[in-house]
Write a protein that holds these residues in place. Structure first.
Motif, PDB file in Angstrom:
ATOM      1  N   LYS A  72       0.792  -1.233   0.000  1.00  0.00           N
ATOM      2  CA  LYS A  72       0.000   0.000   0.000  1.00  0.00           C
ATOM      3  C   LYS A  72       0.825   1.284   0.000  1.00  0.00           C
ATOM      4  O   LYS A  72       0.310   2.335  -0.353  1.00  0.00           O
ATOM      5  N   LEU A  73       2.077   1.223   0.425  1.00  0.00           N
ATOM      6  CA  LEU A  73       2.905   2.429   0.532  1.00  0.00           C
ATOM      7  C   LEU A  73       3.875   2.532  -0.636  1.00  0.00           C
ATOM      8  O   LEU A  73       4.533   1.554  -0.993  1.00  0.00           O
ATOM      9  N   VAL A  74       3.961   3.754  -1.194  1.00  0.00           N
ATOM     10  CA  VAL A  74       4.899   4.003  -2.292  1.00  0.00           C
ATOM     11  C   VAL A  74       5.725   5.251  -2.008  1.00  0.00           C
ATOM     12  O   VAL A  74       5.289   6.151  -1.302  1.00  0.00           O
ATOM     13  N   VAL A  75       6.926   5.253  -2.584  1.00  0.00           N
ATOM     14  CA  VAL A  75       7.781   6.436  -2.587  1.00  0.00           C
ATOM     15  C   VAL A  75       7.590   7.089  -3.950  1.00  0.00           C
ATOM     16  O   VAL A  75       7.614   6.411  -4.977  1.00  0.00           O
ATOM     17  N   VAL A  76       7.390   8.398  -3.940  1.00  0.00           N
ATOM     18  CA  VAL A  76       7.254   9.152  -5.187  1.00  0.00           C
ATOM     19  C   VAL A  76       8.469  10.056  -5.289  1.00  0.00           C
ATOM     20  O   VAL A  76       8.839  10.738  -4.327  1.00  0.00           O
ATOM     21  N   MET A  77       9.117  10.041  -6.467  1.00  0.00           N
ATOM     22  CA  MET A  77      10.342  10.814  -6.672  1.00  0.00           C
ATOM     23  C   MET A  77      10.410  11.281  -8.114  1.00  0.00           C
ATOM     24  O   MET A  77       9.650  10.811  -8.961  1.00  0.00           O
ATOM     25  N   LYS A  78      11.362  12.159  -8.377  1.00  0.00           N
ATOM     26  CA  LYS A  78      11.624  12.584  -9.747  1.00  0.00           C
ATOM     27  C   LYS A  78      12.157  11.380 -10.511  1.00  0.00           C
ATOM     28  O   LYS A  78      13.033  10.669 -10.024  1.00  0.00           O
ATOM     29  N   GLN A  79      11.627  11.137 -11.702  1.00  0.00           N
ATOM     30  CA  GLN A  79      11.995   9.953 -12.473  1.00  0.00           C
ATOM     31  C   GLN A  79      13.469   9.942 -12.844  1.00  0.00           C
ATOM     32  O   GLN A  79      14.140   8.931 -12.696  1.00  0.00           O
ATOM     33  N   GLU A  80      13.970  11.022 -13.321  1.00  0.00           N
ATOM     34  CA  GLU A  80      15.371  11.094 -13.721  1.00  0.00           C
ATOM     35  C   GLU A  80      16.188  11.601 -12.553  1.00  0.00           C
ATOM     36  O   GLU A  80      16.188  12.782 -12.251  1.00  0.00           O
ATOM     37  N   MET A  81      16.885  10.691 -11.895  1.00  0.00           N
ATOM     38  CA  MET A  81      17.749  11.094 -10.799  1.00  0.00           C
ATOM     39  C   MET A  81      19.010  11.703 -11.388  1.00  0.00           C
ATOM     40  O   MET A  81      19.737  11.050 -12.127  1.00  0.00           O
ATOM     41  N   GLU A  82      19.237  12.955 -11.075  1.00  0.00           N
ATOM     42  CA  GLU A  82      20.400  13.648 -11.606  1.00  0.00           C
ATOM     43  C   GLU A  82      21.634  13.256 -10.809  1.00  0.00           C
ATOM     44  O   GLU A  82      21.576  13.084  -9.594  1.00  0.00           O
ATOM     45  N   GLN A  83      22.746  13.140 -11.505  1.00  0.00           N
ATOM     46  CA  GLN A  83      24.004  12.769 -10.847  1.00  0.00           C
ATOM     47  C   GLN A  83      24.363  13.753  -9.745  1.00  0.00           C
ATOM     48  O   GLN A  83      24.931  13.381  -8.736  1.00  0.00           O
ATOM     49  N   LYS A  84      24.020  15.028  -9.945  1.00  0.00           N
ATOM     50  CA  LYS A  84      24.399  16.040  -8.962  1.00  0.00           C
ATOM     51  C   LYS A  84      23.437  16.124  -7.778  1.00  0.00           C
ATOM     52  O   LYS A  84      23.714  16.802  -6.809  1.00  0.00           O
ATOM     53  N   SER A  85      22.307  15.437  -7.862  1.00  0.00           N
ATOM     54  CA  SER A  85      21.347  15.469  -6.755  1.00  0.00           C
ATOM     55  C   SER A  85      21.945  14.766  -5.541  1.00  0.00           C
ATOM     56  O   SER A  85      22.481  13.663  -5.661  1.00  0.00           O
ATOM     57  N   PRO A  86      21.856  15.383  -4.375  1.00  0.00           N
ATOM     58  CA  PRO A  86      22.422  14.751  -3.172  1.00  0.00           C
ATOM     59  C   PRO A  86      21.631  13.520  -2.755  1.00  0.00           C
ATOM     60  O   PRO A  86      20.421  13.437  -2.961  1.00  0.00           O
ATOM     61  N   VAL A  87      22.347  12.545  -2.176  1.00  0.00           N
ATOM     62  CA  VAL A  87      21.688  11.343  -1.684  1.00  0.00           C
ATOM     63  C   VAL A  87      20.760  11.713  -0.535  1.00  0.00           C
ATOM     64  O   VAL A  87      20.995  12.666   0.197  1.00  0.00           O
ATOM     65  N   LYS A 126      19.254  -5.597   3.522  1.00  0.00           N
ATOM     66  CA  LYS A 126      19.986  -5.329   2.280  1.00  0.00           C
ATOM     67  C   LYS A 126      19.478  -4.043   1.637  1.00  0.00           C
ATOM     68  O   LYS A 126      18.280  -3.749   1.671  1.00  0.00           O
ATOM     69  N   ILE A 127      20.402  -3.303   1.028  1.00  0.00           N
ATOM     70  CA  ILE A 127      20.031  -2.073   0.332  1.00  0.00           C
ATOM     71  C   ILE A 127      19.397  -2.452  -1.005  1.00  0.00           C
ATOM     72  O   ILE A 127      20.017  -3.115  -1.831  1.00  0.00           O
ATOM     73  N   VAL A 128      18.160  -2.035  -1.191  1.00  0.00           N
ATOM     74  CA  VAL A 128      17.431  -2.294  -2.430  1.00  0.00           C
ATOM     75  C   VAL A 128      17.723  -1.182  -3.435  1.00  0.00           C
ATOM     76  O   VAL A 128      17.927  -1.433  -4.615  1.00  0.00           O
ATOM     77  N   GLU A 129      17.749   0.061  -2.955  1.00  0.00           N
ATOM     78  CA  GLU A 129      17.950   1.210  -3.836  1.00  0.00           C
ATOM     79  C   GLU A 129      18.381   2.412  -3.000  1.00  0.00           C
ATOM     80  O   GLU A 129      18.009   2.534  -1.842  1.00  0.00           O
ATOM     81  N   ILE A 130      19.163   3.301  -3.614  1.00  0.00           N
ATOM     82  CA  ILE A 130      19.532   4.579  -3.005  1.00  0.00           C
ATOM     83  C   ILE A 130      18.762   5.662  -3.748  1.00  0.00           C
ATOM     84  O   ILE A 130      18.785   5.704  -4.984  1.00  0.00           O
ATOM     85  N   PHE A 131      18.085   6.533  -3.004  1.00  0.00           N
ATOM     86  CA  PHE A 131      17.304   7.609  -3.605  1.00  0.00           C
ATOM     87  C   PHE A 131      18.015   8.937  -3.405  1.00  0.00           C
ATOM     88  O   PHE A 131      18.586   9.188  -2.344  1.00  0.00           O
ATOM     89  N   THR A 132      17.933   9.796  -4.421  1.00  0.00           N
ATOM     90  CA  THR A 132      18.487  11.139  -4.328  1.00  0.00           C
ATOM     91  C   THR A 132      17.368  12.155  -4.478  1.00  0.00           C
ATOM     92  O   THR A 132      16.273  11.837  -4.945  1.00  0.00           O
ATOM     93  N   GLY A 133      17.649  13.376  -4.066  1.00  0.00           N
ATOM     94  CA  GLY A 133      16.653  14.442  -4.184  1.00  0.00           C
ATOM     95  C   GLY A 133      15.528  14.277  -3.184  1.00  0.00           C
ATOM     96  O   GLY A 133      15.540  13.390  -2.330  1.00  0.00           O
ATOM     97  N   ASN A 134      14.557  15.164  -3.272  1.00  0.00           N
ATOM     98  CA  ASN A 134      13.411  15.122  -2.364  1.00  0.00           C
ATOM     99  C   ASN A 134      12.475  13.974  -2.720  1.00  0.00           C
ATOM    100  O   ASN A 134      12.351  13.599  -3.886  1.00  0.00           O
ATOM    101  N   LEU A 135      11.826  13.419  -1.708  1.00  0.00           N
ATOM    102  CA  LEU A 135      10.921  12.283  -1.857  1.00  0.00           C
ATOM    103  C   LEU A 135       9.653  12.542  -1.063  1.00  0.00           C
ATOM    104  O   LEU A 135       9.677  13.276  -0.079  1.00  0.00           O
ATOM    105  N   ILE A 136       8.578  11.885  -1.461  1.00  0.00           N
ATOM    106  CA  ILE A 136       7.397  11.810  -0.601  1.00  0.00           C
ATOM    107  C   ILE A 136       6.944  10.365  -0.556  1.00  0.00           C
ATOM    108  O   ILE A 136       7.202   9.589  -1.473  1.00  0.00           O
ATOM    109  N   CYS A 137       6.291  10.006   0.519  1.00  0.00           N
ATOM    110  CA  CYS A 137       5.713   8.682   0.657  1.00  0.00           C
ATOM    111  C   CYS A 137       4.215   8.851   0.883  1.00  0.00           C
ATOM    112  O   CYS A 137       3.792   9.688   1.687  1.00  0.00           O
TER     113      CYS A 137
END
Length: 124
Positions: free
Chosen positions: A47-62, A71-82
């Motif tokens: 039921k829960l999702v993370v919403v983020m910018k589709q194109e993660m820019e290399q310069k966006s901070p982790v 285990k780490i599934v994924e690293i997200f950069t930039g602002n997020l909402i859940c």
């Protein structure tokens, strides 16, 4: 109509902020205005999702690491909402969702190129 979301923000200097509950207008345009466009979602739970910018820019901070079963599934950069997602619609998170979000999404700090993931008992 507004929905309750869990905001996870990071500034351009890589400062990761504690997550917080807030509201956002439940329109794709408002969500894209906040996160950037286009957006994509990643499922944390059924039921829960993370919403983020589709194109993660290399310069966006982790920002956060999605950690599941130690285990780490994924690293997200930039602002997020859940948010909750029911069928194809976003809906408000519930109070009990916050602990689930914090369980799976750990703040990440970049120390001279080394990523440090916040442990369960650390405080931001």
């Amino acid at each position: 109509m507004n929905i309750r979301v869990y905001f996870m923000e990071v500034n351009e200097n890589g400062v990761v902020f504690a997550g917080r509950i807030g509201v956002i207008k439940n329109t794709l345009q408002d969500i894209e205005n906040y996160l950037g466009m286009p957006v994509k979602i990643v499922h944390l739970t059924e039921k829960l999702v993370v919403v983020m910018k589709q194109e993660m820019e290399q310069k966006s901070p982790v920002n956060r690491a999605f950690v599941k079963n130690g285990k780490i599934v994924e690293i997200f950069t930039g602002n997020l909402i859940c948010v909750r997602q029911e069928e194809s619609e976003f809906s408000s998170i519930e109070d009990e969702d916050v602990d689930v979000i914090r369980k799976y999404l750990k703040p990440v700090f970049d120390l001279d190129g080394q990523l440090i993931i916040q442990k369960e008992n650390d405080n931001l």
